[in-house]
Scaffold this active site. Structure first.
Site, PDB file in Angstrom:
ATOM      1  N   CYS A  93       0.829  -1.207   0.000  1.00  0.00           N
ATOM      2  CA  CYS A  93       0.000   0.000   0.000  1.00  0.00           C
ATOM      3  C   CYS A  93       0.863   1.256   0.000  1.00  0.00           C
ATOM      4  O   CYS A  93       0.469   2.292  -0.541  1.00  0.00           O
ATOM      5  CB  CYS A  93      -0.939  -0.001   1.197  1.00  0.00           C
ATOM      6  SG  CYS A  93      -0.094  -0.082   2.800  1.00  0.00           S
ATOM      7  N   HIS A 249      -1.750   1.237   7.488  1.00  0.00           N
ATOM      8  CA  HIS A 249      -2.104   1.274   6.069  1.00  0.00           C
ATOM      9  C   HIS A 249      -1.856   2.671   5.517  1.00  0.00           C
ATOM     10  O   HIS A 249      -2.038   3.670   6.211  1.00  0.00           O
ATOM     11  CB  HIS A 249      -3.576   0.894   5.915  1.00  0.00           C
ATOM     12  CG  HIS A 249      -3.984   0.563   4.514  1.00  0.00           C
ATOM     13  ND1 HIS A 249      -3.340  -0.379   3.745  1.00  0.00           N
ATOM     14  CD2 HIS A 249      -4.991   1.054   3.742  1.00  0.00           C
ATOM     15  CE1 HIS A 249      -3.943  -0.459   2.564  1.00  0.00           C
ATOM     16  NE2 HIS A 249      -4.938   0.404   2.538  1.00  0.00           N
ATOM     17  N   ASN A 273      -8.199   4.662  -0.660  1.00  0.00           N
ATOM     18  CA  ASN A 273      -7.613   3.423  -0.157  1.00  0.00           C
ATOM     19  C   ASN A 273      -7.116   2.587  -1.340  1.00  0.00           C
ATOM     20  O   ASN A 273      -7.904   2.241  -2.227  1.00  0.00           O
ATOM     21  CB  ASN A 273      -8.677   2.654   0.635  1.00  0.00           C
ATOM     22  CG  ASN A 273      -8.156   1.355   1.222  1.00  0.00           C
ATOM     23  OD1 ASN A 273      -7.019   0.948   0.968  1.00  0.00           O
ATOM     24  ND2 ASN A 273      -8.987   0.697   2.015  1.00  0.00           N
TER      25      ASN A 273
END
Length: 668
Positions: A93, A249, A273
């Protein structure tokens, strides 16, 4: 000991593993073969042990896009977007959030993706560019992707398995770092720097400035990369929390706005995201009560209820749920009170620096870099940024092999130009800052230093380390008017007798006779305009001005076109300063007076209805106009009025073909 570097040259491109893309592609085309990359084979070694533990190895296959796509494969389909990306099994990520941010700057993204396709000269080979320690590195790959069955192991294409640029770029980055496992849990600033060559400003959200919203909004609008991260939760692995956020994250920051809500105003920030789904479930999230209670055009401009991983949240919730924010740009952004994002910086760059493996402790002080601080300033005025070559590091190595200190050099030692003697480093000498350990591959440290000569001393723990050092020195704003919120300097008043506006313009020309929109933005913001965040010229505004003033229709301004723009900027400044209600603020209700006071709009007709529409178009939600917005409005008004008069035969109407109409409205 180094005291300075030469002017920054155009960085050459290095071929990773000495692979020449054109040579390899042409050879495959001549032989009628698809490229097979032996340097990054379709084997378990390219995946890496960290991602293979417990996985179904016998079922792992490598397939080309045409064997996976539901239709003809495409490199890019209808433009590259963050919504093309969907994270797979690797915990990358940190890379994908940085990549998602880069998609908001198409010009920079194109430099990395280049023009590639599955149709023209397709040979199963692709190439991408990444920035490594002061130089661009071109990485060549074949297009075989790891799958289990027909399920992608890593990044998924979003559009019917047809758009493959994210999958191929992820593979190229994995090859650069050694394997897909090297993408599993990384450091967000590393990806930001590797994609741009910029410098990262880290903002601790627990002690961030009160004007964070404006800082973020300005950074996004000016093409900087902005991303953030959530802290660890209860486990070592990322997990979805009750509020919809994912712990440990990385997210892309895609916007920040102020919106009217109930009887007040709410500051909100938009995030994306990399999973491509799983969104915030709190205030201002998709389907929230706050959006149900918000109406009007502002809602339709900002809000879409889609399960695409993008969502809004309040700035207050953002502060509470995220640990840090990263802004990556070509020059630093300081968070000192009253500092604007167009601060001027000078960069010293030391490339290909190597500390040999036999230096450690006190003997490690033979890598020294001198710099001077000329004038006293408020806030941080020196940024030291180290970038370590990945090949110098071992996975999860600790302690990190590089450390540095900054010392002030006394006058009696300034005669030493090549090397400070051991006597300088006596046990009684205090560093301007204690020992800093370079704890990541990209490490940035800010300093507030008084005028004088300083030395950066780097050392290693008995290991050979190759790195790039950049020292950014803030330059004083000698022409700033402290009593004004902004100051567009009229060139005629600030030039010496022997200097002309054209010679000032020369400093911003890119080895030619004209400038593009990004250079125009730099010229306006860094040289002529100083003001609060949000009142600077965005790239979009400069592209709009460029199209309006670009008589040759080549996407650039030459000397004559720039001189014409300059005269209008100076006139706009005079009008703005004369009519503004308070420093740096113009009310939309003042537009009639502005138009009547603008000489180059003489003869332009404007109805109240049209003026009301222009107020909606160029003012903010509270009815205020910034100076850049006013410039765009006035120049567009002049240009479109002249276009009508030039095209009309009777002064009342015009006749245009569809293509003439489209050209007029789409590029102006």
């Amino acid at each position: 000991m180094a005291h300075d570097t030469e002017a920054l040259e155009e960085t050459s491109v290095v071929k990773f593993k000495n692979q020449d893309f054109r040579f390899l592609r042409d050879r495959c085309l001549s032989r009628g073969q698809l490229f097979i990359d032996d340097t990054f084979p379709a084997e378990a070694s390219s995946i890496g042990q960290k991602l293979l533990m417990g996985k179904r190895l016998p079922k792992l296959e490598w397939k080309r896009p045409q064997d996976l796509s539901f239709g003809p494969p495409h490199f890019i389909l209808e433009g590259a977007s963050r919504f093309d990306i969907q994270q797979g099994r690797a915990g990358d990520c940190w890379f994908l959030a940085a990549l998602g941010s880069l998609t908001q700057n198409p010009q920079c993204l194109q430099k990395i993706l280049m023009n590639q396709s599955f149709s023209y000269q397709y040979a199963g080979i692709f190439h991408f560019r990444f920035w490594q320690c002061g130089q661009w590195v071109e990485v060549v790959i074949d297009d075989r992707l790891p799958v289990v069955g027909n399920n992608f192991c890593f990044v998924h294409p979003r559009r019917g398995n047809q758009e493959f640029w994210p999958c191929l770029m992820e593979k190229a980055y994995a090859k650069l770092l050694g394997s897909y496992s090297q993408l599993h849990y990384g450091y967000l600033p590393d990806a930001l720097v590797d994609l741009t060559g910029g410098v990262v400003t880290r903002i601790n959200l627990h002690s961030s400035p009160s004007d964070l919203l404006m800082v973020v909004k300005t950074a996004v609008q000016t093409g900087s990369m902005v991303a953030c991260a959530t802290p660890k939760w209860l486990t070592e692995e990322s997990e979805v929390m009750e509020n919809g956020l994912v712990s440990q994250h990385a997210y892309t920051v895609t916007g920040a706005e102020k919106i009217q809500y109930r009887r007040g105003w709410e500051e909100i920030i938009r995030l994306w995201n990399p999973w491509g789904n799983t969104e915030w479930r709190g205030r201002w999230g998709d389907g929230s009560q706050e959006w149900w209670e918000t109406h009007g055009s502002r809602k339709s401009q900002l809000y879409e209820n889609k399960d695409d991983g993008e969502f809004w949240m309040s700035c207050r919730d953002f502060h509470e749920n995220f640990s840090c924010l990263y802004i990556c740009s070509q020059f630093p952004i300081t968070m000192d009170p009253g500092v604007t994002p167009n601060e001027s910086w000078r960069q010293m760059r030391f490339k290909n620096q190597v500390i040999s493996g036999n230096t450690a402790g006190g003997d490690g002080r033979d890598i020294q870099y001198l710099f001077d601080v000329q004038e006293p300033m408020d806030g941080n005025n020196v940024i030291v940024a180290f970038t370590v070559m990945p090949q110098s590091l071992k996975t999860e190595e600790w302690p990190f092999p590089l450390q540095f200190q900054v010392f002030k050099v006394d006058s009696q030692f300034q005669k030493f130009q090549k090397r400070l003697p051991p006597a300088f480093f006596s046990q009684f000498r205090d560093a301007a800052q204690g020992i800093d350990y370079v704890t990541k591959r990209n490490f940035t440290k800010s300093f507030h230093l008084s005028p004088g000569t300083y030395v950066v001393v780097a050392s290693a723990h008995g290991k050979e380390v190759e790195f790039l050092l950049r020292i950014f020195l803030k330059m004083p704003h000698k022409d700033r008017n402290p009593n004004s919120s902004f100051n567009l300097k009229a060139l005629k008043g600030s030039l010496s007798e022997n200097e002309s506006p054209k010679s000032s313009f020369h400093r911003y020309m890119d080895q030619g006779l004209d400038i593009d929109a990004s250079q125009l933005q730099s010229l306006l913001n860094q040289e002529y305009l100083t003001g609060p965040p949000g009142d600077t010229f965005s790239l979009d505004q400069c592209q709009s001005i460029m199209a309006l003033m670009d008589l040759k229709v080549n996407g650039r301004l030459d000397r004559e076109e720039f001189a014409r723009l300059q005269s209008r900027l100076i006139h706009c400044q005079h009008v703005f300063q004369h009519i503004q209600r308070s420093q740096g603020v113009l009310r939309s209700s003042d537009l009639w007076e502005v138009i009547e006071s603008t000489d180059f709009l003489s003869g332009v007709l404007l109805s109240k209805e049209l003026l009301s529409l222009m107020t909606l178009r160029y003012s903010d939600s509270s009815g205020r106009l910034s100076f850049p917005s006013l410039v765009c409005f006035l120049i567009r008004l002049e240009t479109m009025s002249k276009a009508f008069r030039n095209l009309s035969k009777d002064g009342k109407s015009i006749y245009l073909t569809e293509m003439e109409w489209m050209k007029l409205v789409m590029y102006s």
